[in-house]
Enzyme design. Structure first.
Site, PDB file in Angstrom:
ATOM      1  N   SER A  97       0.846  -1.197   0.000  1.00  0.00           N
ATOM      2  CA  SER A  97       0.000   0.000   0.000  1.00  0.00           C
ATOM      3  C   SER A  97       0.879   1.243   0.000  1.00  0.00           C
ATOM      4  O   SER A  97       2.024   1.211   0.459  1.00  0.00           O
ATOM      5  CB  SER A  97      -0.881   0.037   1.253  1.00  0.00           C
ATOM      6  OG  SER A  97      -1.666  -1.106   1.326  1.00  0.00           O
TER       7      SER A  97
HETATM    8  N1  SAH Z   1       0.443  -5.444   4.240  1.00  0.00           N
HETATM    9  C1  SAH Z   1       1.112  -5.745   3.006  1.00  0.00           C
HETATM   10  C2  SAH Z   1       0.215  -5.450   1.827  1.00  0.00           C
HETATM   11  C3  SAH Z   1      -0.027  -6.672   1.120  1.00  0.00           C
HETATM   12  S1  SAH Z   1      -1.190  -6.679  -0.177  1.00  0.00           S
HETATM   13  C4  SAH Z   1       2.433  -5.022   2.873  1.00  0.00           C
HETATM   14  O1  SAH Z   1       2.740  -4.172   3.717  1.00  0.00           O
HETATM   15  O2  SAH Z   1       3.181  -5.311   1.949  1.00  0.00           O
HETATM   16  C5  SAH Z   1      -2.333  -7.854   0.468  1.00  0.00           C
HETATM   17  C6  SAH Z   1      -1.782  -9.221   0.768  1.00  0.00           C
HETATM   18  O3  SAH Z   1      -2.887  -9.996   1.251  1.00  0.00           O
HETATM   19  C7  SAH Z   1      -1.225  -9.974  -0.440  1.00  0.00           C
HETATM   20  O4  SAH Z   1       0.073 -10.398  -0.144  1.00  0.00           O
HETATM   21  C8  SAH Z   1      -2.178 -11.146  -0.607  1.00  0.00           C
HETATM   22  O5  SAH Z   1      -1.532 -12.328  -1.073  1.00  0.00           O
HETATM   23  C9  SAH Z   1      -2.700 -11.318   0.805  1.00  0.00           C
HETATM   24  N2  SAH Z   1      -3.989 -12.001   0.920  1.00  0.00           N
HETATM   25  C10 SAH Z   1      -5.094 -11.870   0.124  1.00  0.00           C
HETATM   26  N3  SAH Z   1      -6.083 -12.679   0.574  1.00  0.00           N
HETATM   27  C11 SAH Z   1      -5.605 -13.322   1.684  1.00  0.00           C
HETATM   28  C12 SAH Z   1      -6.133 -14.288   2.575  1.00  0.00           C
HETATM   29  N4  SAH Z   1      -7.379 -14.782   2.442  1.00  0.00           N
HETATM   30  N5  SAH Z   1      -5.358 -14.719   3.587  1.00  0.00           N
HETATM   31  C13 SAH Z   1      -4.089 -14.245   3.753  1.00  0.00           C
HETATM   32  N6  SAH Z   1      -3.520 -13.349   2.934  1.00  0.00           N
HETATM   33  C14 SAH Z   1      -4.265 -12.883   1.907  1.00  0.00           C
END
Ligand code: SAH
Length: 221
Positions: free
Chosen positions: A70
């Protein structure tokens, strides 16, 4: 390198990080501890190498597997809500991704539990944060819809992927008075901060934001 060369002893302040902090202040991020932490974290180490020159810019960036980190303001906004409203004991994060938000949570909370459904991202984030000396994080490769496998009560739950519905397992593990932060795409894409109050929820703030979707199941390498 010559033994007289002091360069390797100097602490480098990333100039782009200072500019990022200036922009965060201008957008209403006022928590000094958070601002100085974000100034000191090497954000360029969390994004795909081809985008590292943009790591401190006000934009989401690729982290691999079609996922994004993000933009700094969104991370700062969510964290500032937690710092204002949550007890800083135990937090559950769904969507470890690059581990950048995890790194920030680990600084403020006693214990972080984080879940990622993409195995390569889970592995990379774990290695990255361990190499930075972060040792109060428990990592899980799994689907966040099911919550944390052991029955642990959380002071806060933060979901970093967008959904239309809130998985029950993620609200059930929250203590009374606990804080939920989640992106929701209804009626339009936004993040919100809520306090659990009996069977109802008190909204403490919302802001327009976009996130990758919360997906079902897991994906191996
Ligand atoms: N907080 C992260 C942002 C990641 S984007 C950062 O600082 O980089 C969102 C993430 O959520 C992705 O890596 C995606 O693979 C994960 N995601 C999506 N659905 C999910 C689920 N059901 N359980 C766990 N992770 C999930």
């Amino acid at each position: 390198m010559s033994p007289n060369d002091l360069n390797h002893l100097l602490t480098r302040t990333e100039p782009k990080a200072a500019e990022m902090v200036r922009q965060l202040r201008a957008k209403g991020i006022t928590h000094e501890g958070l601002l100085s932490l974000m100034a000191s974290i090497p954000r360029h180490e969390f994004v795909e190498p081809a985008f590292s020159h943009l790591a401190y810019s006000a934009t989401p960036l690729p982290i691999g597997r079609s996922q994004t980190i993000s933009q700094p303001l969104t991370v700062a906004r969510m964290t500032q809500w937690l710092l204002a409203h949550a007890r800083l004991g135990r937090v559950l994060e769904v969507g470890t991704g690059s581990g950048y938000q995890t790194r920030i949570l680990a600084h403020f909370f006693n214990k972080v539990h984080t879940i990622e459904r993409q195995q390569p991202l889970y592995e990379k984030a774990k290695v990255r944060l361990s190499s930075m000396g972060i040792n109060n994080v428990e990592y899980l490769f799994g689907d966040g819809h099911s919550g944390w496998p052991q029955k642990v009560e959380m002071d806060a739950v933060i979901i970093t992927a967008m959904a239309s519905k809130i998985p029950l397992a993620l609200t059930d593990c929250l203590k009374q008075g606990g804080i939920l932060i989640m992106p929701i795409d209804q009626p339009s894409a936004h993040i919100g901060c809520w306090r659990k109050k009996g069977d109802s929820w008190q909204c403490l703030g919302t802001e327009a934001a976009n996130f990758v979707p919360l997906l079902e199941g897991i994906e191996h390498a």
